[in-house]
Design a protein around this motif. Sequence first.
Motif, PDB file in Angstrom:
ATOM      1  N   ASN A 223     -42.164  20.172  -9.326  1.00 27.12           N
ATOM      2  CA  ASN A 223     -41.063  19.996 -10.562  1.00 27.12           C
ATOM      3  C   ASN A 223     -39.638  19.685  -9.912  1.00 27.12           C
ATOM      4  O   ASN A 223     -38.723  20.022 -10.677  1.00 27.12           O
ATOM      5  N   LEU A 224     -39.376  20.108  -8.659  1.00 35.03           N
ATOM      6  CA  LEU A 224     -38.198  19.703  -8.077  1.00 35.03           C
ATOM      7  C   LEU A 224     -38.213  18.370  -7.220  1.00 35.03           C
ATOM      8  O   LEU A 224     -38.901  18.127  -6.364  1.00 35.03           O
ATOM      9  N   GLY A 225     -37.254  17.555  -7.610  1.00 35.62           N
ATOM     10  CA  GLY A 225     -37.035  16.313  -6.914  1.00 35.62           C
ATOM     11  C   GLY A 225     -36.387  16.448  -5.774  1.00 35.62           C
ATOM     12  O   GLY A 225     -35.681  17.306  -5.485  1.00 35.62           O
ATOM     13  N   ALA A 226     -36.698  15.779  -4.727  1.00 36.74           N
ATOM     14  CA  ALA A 226     -36.385  16.187  -3.049  1.00 36.74           C
ATOM     15  C   ALA A 226     -36.068  14.684  -2.523  1.00 36.74           C
ATOM     16  O   ALA A 226     -36.780  13.772  -2.575  1.00 36.74           O
ATOM     17  N   ARG A 227     -34.912  14.947  -1.911  1.00 31.46           N
ATOM     18  CA  ARG A 227     -34.658  13.906  -0.776  1.00 31.46           C
ATOM     19  C   ARG A 227     -34.295  14.453   0.583  1.00 31.46           C
ATOM     20  O   ARG A 227     -33.541  15.413   0.556  1.00 31.46           O
ATOM     21  N   VAL A 228     -34.826  13.845   1.284  1.00 38.13           N
ATOM     22  CA  VAL A 228     -34.668  14.351   2.760  1.00 38.13           C
ATOM     23  C   VAL A 228     -34.250  13.606   3.762  1.00 38.13           C
ATOM     24  O   VAL A 228     -34.780  12.120   3.964  1.00 38.13           O
ATOM     25  N   ASN A 229     -33.086  13.827   4.323  1.00 36.49           N
ATOM     26  CA  ASN A 229     -32.438  12.780   5.390  1.00 36.49           C
ATOM     27  C   ASN A 229     -32.979  13.700   6.932  1.00 36.49           C
ATOM     28  O   ASN A 229     -32.502  14.899   6.938  1.00 36.49           O
ATOM     29  N   VAL A 230     -33.338  12.821   7.683  1.00 32.26           N
ATOM     30  CA  VAL A 230     -33.985  13.304   8.978  1.00 32.26           C
ATOM     31  C   VAL A 230     -33.075  12.608  10.149  1.00 32.26           C
ATOM     32  O   VAL A 230     -32.949  11.461  10.132  1.00 32.26           O
ATOM     33  N   GLU A 231     -32.647  13.485  10.923  1.00 33.39           N
ATOM     34  CA  GLU A 231     -32.083  13.161  12.328  1.00 33.39           C
ATOM     35  C   GLU A 231     -33.081  13.616  13.224  1.00 33.39           C
ATOM     36  O   GLU A 231     -33.065  15.214  13.368  1.00 33.39           O
ATOM     37  N   ASP A 232     -33.833  12.775  14.187  1.00 31.46           N
ATOM     38  CA  ASP A 232     -34.766  13.471  14.970  1.00 31.46           C
ATOM     39  C   ASP A 232     -34.707  12.623  16.245  1.00 31.46           C
ATOM     40  O   ASP A 232     -33.858  11.837  16.413  1.00 31.46           O
TER      41      ASP A 232
END
Length: 119
Positions: A62-71
């Motif tokens: 129920n929680l919208g998520a956006r993930v920005n990744v620096e790897d």
Amino acid sequence: MEFETGLGKFRAKNLSNARFHELSLEVGLGSALLDFHGNGLERCTANISVGLGSVTLLIPENLGARVNVEDSFLSRVSFDSDFRKHNGSYYASDWNDTKKRIVIDLEIGLGSASIERIQ
């Protein structure tokens, strides 16, 4: 909220009940598990930095998520099948359909991260 771990295990459950706007986590050599279950969040951000350790993020459906990744080529990041990459970020399938959202900025050195959707 700020957390910093060195060597060892760190677990935080039901973080949404803390009603934070911004969360910061630094993981050194240890491991961390962040469980974002709860009822308090509307919109928030999480800044997570992993050195040689590992982090697992449990994001409720129920929680919208956006993930920005620096790897780097020495790190490993795995996403649940609910996430799709678009314009360099990873979005949960309900991102456009929910008012409750979290934006996660994830920086990984030599470590690993796992992002999972759970009920």
